[in-house]
Motif scaffolding. Structure first.
Motif, PDB file in Angstrom:
ATOM      1  N   LEU A  29     -64.597  35.319   9.999  1.00  8.04           N
ATOM      2  CA  LEU A  29     -64.390  34.453   8.847  1.00  8.04           C
ATOM      3  C   LEU A  29     -63.215  33.505   9.107  1.00  8.04           C
ATOM      4  CD1 LEU A  29     -65.490  33.981   5.974  1.00  8.04           C
ATOM      5  CD2 LEU A  29     -63.705  35.539   5.142  1.00  8.04           C
ATOM      6  N   GLN A  30     -62.178  34.054   9.698  1.00  8.50           N
ATOM      7  CA  GLN A  30     -60.981  33.259   9.960  1.00  8.50           C
ATOM      8  C   GLN A  30     -60.193  33.912  11.089  1.00  8.50           C
ATOM      9  OE1 GLN A  30     -58.314  33.007   6.624  1.00  8.50           O
ATOM     10  NE2 GLN A  30     -56.799  31.772   7.698  1.00  8.50           N
ATOM     11  N   ILE A  31     -59.620  33.079  11.950  1.00  7.57           N
ATOM     12  CA  ILE A  31     -58.702  33.570  12.969  1.00  7.57           C
ATOM     13  C   ILE A  31     -57.305  33.075  12.628  1.00  7.57           C
ATOM     14  CG2 ILE A  31     -58.131  33.676  15.412  1.00  7.57           C
ATOM     15  CD1 ILE A  31     -61.045  33.077  16.041  1.00  7.57           C
ATOM     16  N   GLU A  32     -56.403  33.985  12.486  1.00  7.33           N
ATOM     17  CA  GLU A  32     -55.021  33.614  12.213  1.00  7.33           C
ATOM     18  C   GLU A  32     -54.297  33.389  13.549  1.00  7.33           C
ATOM     19  OE1 GLU A  32     -54.989  35.986   7.934  1.00  7.33           O
ATOM     20  OE2 GLU A  32     -53.851  36.777   9.609  1.00  7.33           O
ATOM     21  N   ILE A  51     -49.814  31.239  18.900  1.00  7.99           N
ATOM     22  CA  ILE A  51     -50.116  29.962  18.272  1.00  7.99           C
ATOM     23  C   ILE A  51     -50.834  30.219  16.958  1.00  7.99           C
ATOM     24  CG2 ILE A  51     -52.280  29.673  19.579  1.00  7.99           C
ATOM     25  CD1 ILE A  51     -51.579  26.618  19.661  1.00  7.99           C
ATOM     26  N   THR A  52     -50.430  29.510  15.921  1.00  8.74           N
ATOM     27  CA  THR A  52     -51.029  29.685  14.605  1.00  8.74           C
ATOM     28  C   THR A  52     -52.331  28.911  14.499  1.00  8.74           C
ATOM     29  OG1 THR A  52     -49.947  27.767  13.611  1.00  8.74           O
ATOM     30  CG2 THR A  52     -48.692  29.831  13.641  1.00  8.74           C
ATOM     31  N   SER A  53     -53.049  29.150  13.406  1.00 12.91           N
ATOM     32  CA  SER A  53     -54.277  28.393  13.171  1.00 12.91           C
ATOM     33  C   SER A  53     -53.975  26.915  12.937  1.00 12.91           C
ATOM     34  CB  SER A  53     -55.035  28.978  11.975  1.00 12.91           C
ATOM     35  OG  SER A  53     -54.218  28.954  10.824  1.00 12.91           O
ATOM     36  N   GLY A  54     -52.745  26.622  12.539  1.00 11.29           N
ATOM     37  CA  GLY A  54     -52.325  25.230  12.386  1.00 11.29           C
ATOM     38  C   GLY A  54     -51.782  24.617  13.656  1.00 11.29           C
ATOM     39  N   LEU A  55     -51.913  25.352  14.774  1.00 15.39           N
ATOM     40  CA  LEU A  55     -51.567  24.882  16.127  1.00 15.39           C
ATOM     41  C   LEU A  55     -50.059  24.816  16.368  1.00 15.39           C
ATOM     42  CD1 LEU A  55     -54.294  22.115  16.658  1.00 15.39           C
ATOM     43  CD2 LEU A  55     -54.445  24.594  17.005  1.00 15.39           C
ATOM     44  N   THR A  56     -49.290  25.606  15.651  1.00 11.35           N
ATOM     45  CA  THR A  56     -47.861  25.697  15.906  1.00 11.35           C
ATOM     46  C   THR A  56     -47.595  26.812  16.912  1.00 11.35           C
ATOM     47  OG1 THR A  56     -47.308  24.926  13.687  1.00 11.35           O
ATOM     48  CG2 THR A  56     -45.589  26.119  14.904  1.00 11.35           C
ATOM     49  N   PRO A  57     -47.010  26.481  18.073  1.00 13.19           N
ATOM     50  CA  PRO A  57     -46.756  27.500  19.090  1.00 13.19           C
ATOM     51  C   PRO A  57     -45.383  28.144  18.955  1.00 13.19           C
ATOM     52  CG  PRO A  57     -46.326  25.347  20.023  1.00 13.19           C
ATOM     53  CD  PRO A  57     -46.730  25.129  18.586  1.00 13.19           C
ATOM     54  N   THR A  58     -45.301  29.351  19.445  1.00 14.06           N
ATOM     55  CA  THR A  58     -44.040  30.060  19.586  1.00 14.06           C
ATOM     56  C   THR A  58     -44.028  30.690  20.963  1.00 14.06           C
ATOM     57  OG1 THR A  58     -43.975  30.592  17.227  1.00 14.06           O
ATOM     58  CG2 THR A  58     -42.563  31.894  18.676  1.00 14.06           C
ATOM     59  N   TYR A  59     -42.915  30.536  21.675  1.00 10.47           N
ATOM     60  CA  TYR A  59     -42.821  31.052  23.036  1.00 10.47           C
ATOM     61  C   TYR A  59     -41.700  32.069  23.153  1.00 10.47           C
ATOM     62  CZ  TYR A  59     -45.722  27.099  24.478  1.00 10.47           C
ATOM     63  OH  TYR A  59     -46.750  26.204  24.626  1.00 10.47           O
ATOM     64  N   SER A  60     -41.899  33.014  24.074  1.00 13.88           N
ATOM     65  CA  SER A  60     -40.786  33.831  24.519  1.00 13.88           C
ATOM     66  C   SER A  60     -39.788  32.903  25.215  1.00 13.88           C
ATOM     67  CB  SER A  60     -41.286  34.887  25.498  1.00 13.88           C
ATOM     68  OG  SER A  60     -40.218  35.501  26.168  1.00 13.88           O
ATOM     69  N   ASP A  61     -38.513  33.169  25.017  1.00 15.35           N
ATOM     70  CA  ASP A  61     -37.498  32.298  25.623  1.00 15.35           C
ATOM     71  C   ASP A  61     -37.663  32.182  27.131  1.00 15.35           C
ATOM     72  OD1 ASP A  61     -34.756  33.250  23.391  1.00 15.35           O
ATOM     73  OD2 ASP A  61     -36.369  31.791  23.192  1.00 15.35           O
ATOM     74  N   SER A  62     -38.087  33.249  27.766  1.00 15.74           N
ATOM     75  CA  SER A  62     -38.196  33.244  29.228  1.00 15.74           C
ATOM     76  C   SER A  62     -39.452  32.549  29.714  1.00 15.74           C
ATOM     77  CB  SER A  62     -38.156  34.675  29.766  1.00 15.74           C
ATOM     78  OG  SER A  62     -39.250  35.419  29.271  1.00 15.74           O
ATOM     79  N   MET A  63     -40.342  32.176  28.801  1.00 13.83           N
ATOM     80  CA  MET A  63     -41.630  31.588  29.180  1.00 13.83           C
ATOM     81  C   MET A  63     -41.721  30.108  28.820  1.00 13.83           C
ATOM     82  SD  MET A  63     -43.167  34.332  30.319  1.00 13.83           S
ATOM     83  CE  MET A  63     -43.144  36.121  30.118  1.00 13.83           C
ATOM     84  N   LEU A  64     -40.634  29.529  28.363  1.00 16.65           N
ATOM     85  CA  LEU A  64     -40.716  28.176  27.829  1.00 16.65           C
ATOM     86  C   LEU A  64     -41.107  27.143  28.862  1.00 16.65           C
ATOM     87  CD1 LEU A  64     -37.660  27.934  25.409  1.00 16.65           C
ATOM     88  CD2 LEU A  64     -40.050  27.534  24.837  1.00 16.65           C
ATOM     89  N   GLU A  65     -40.602  27.304  30.077  1.00 20.61           N
ATOM     90  CA  GLU A  65     -40.724  26.196  31.038  1.00 20.61           C
ATOM     91  C   GLU A  65     -42.104  26.059  31.640  1.00 20.61           C
ATOM     92  OE1 GLU A  65     -36.156  25.968  32.811  1.00 20.61           O
ATOM     93  OE2 GLU A  65     -37.894  26.043  34.126  1.00 20.61           O
ATOM     94  N   ARG A  66     -42.727  27.176  32.031  1.00 19.44           N
ATOM     95  CA  ARG A  66     -43.935  27.091  32.849  1.00 19.44           C
ATOM     96  C   ARG A  66     -45.213  27.477  32.125  1.00 19.44           C
ATOM     97  NH1 ARG A  66     -44.274  30.587  36.575  1.00 19.44           N
ATOM     98  NH2 ARG A  66     -42.762  32.074  35.764  1.00 19.44           N
ATOM     99  N   PHE A  67     -45.105  27.887  30.870  1.00 18.60           N
ATOM    100  CA  PHE A  67     -46.272  28.371  30.142  1.00 18.60           C
ATOM    101  C   PHE A  67     -46.549  27.451  28.952  1.00 18.60           C
ATOM    102  CE2 PHE A  67     -46.881  32.619  32.017  1.00 18.60           C
ATOM    103  CZ  PHE A  67     -45.701  32.746  32.727  1.00 18.60           C
ATOM    104  N   THR A  68     -47.828  27.122  28.777  1.00 15.82           N
ATOM    105  CA  THR A  68     -48.226  26.294  27.644  1.00 15.82           C
ATOM    106  C   THR A  68     -49.426  26.925  26.964  1.00 15.82           C
ATOM    107  OG1 THR A  68     -47.488  24.294  28.778  1.00 15.82           O
ATOM    108  CG2 THR A  68     -48.929  24.007  26.880  1.00 15.82           C
TER     109      THR A  68
END
Length: 121
Positions: A29-32, A51-68
């Motif tokens: 029905l919905q993916i959060e 990543i939220t359903s509204g496309l807002t991402p959150t990263y681990s501090d150690s993963m910011l540079e190389r992960f999208t």
């Protein structure tokens, strides 16, 4: 009846890149939030990004540079692009998602089976 299936892993040389995919299927029905983790043998599962359903991402501090992390809601799919791969990125990569399957229940967390990423020359 709801499944998450990851794909895109494999053997990659150091410095290379990969795009992992995770597709949700079944009665949805919905993916959060959709989230990526990784786990090395003998280690704990490590949070990478969400990543939220509204496309807002959150990263681990150690993963910011190389992960999208990205997502296409119409395809029930979340992606993880990894650049500049290093041997220490070798792990099983898992996705999970909070999914609502009926209008009468709150979301529940579903995990995929994982995809192996091996970084080696």
């Amino acid at each position: 009846q709801v499944r998450l299936v990851e794909s895109g892993g494999g053997l990659v040389e150091p410095g290379g890149s990969l795009r992992l995919s995770c597709v949700a299927s079944g009665t949805i029905l919905q993916i959060e939030d959709m989230t990526w983790y990784r786990q090395v043998p003998g280690g704990e599962r490590e949070f990478i990004a969400s990543i939220t359903s509204g496309l807002t991402p959150t990263y681990s501090d150690s993963m910011l540079e190389r992960f999208t992390i990205s997502r296409v809601n119409a395809k029930n799919t979340v992606y993880l692009h990894i650049g500049g791969l290093r041997p220490e990125d070798t792990a099983v990569y898992y996705c999970n998602a909070r999914i609502v399957t009926t209008p009468y229940e709150s979301s529940r967390t579903i995990w995929g089976q994982g995809t192996q990423v091996t970084v080696s020359s």
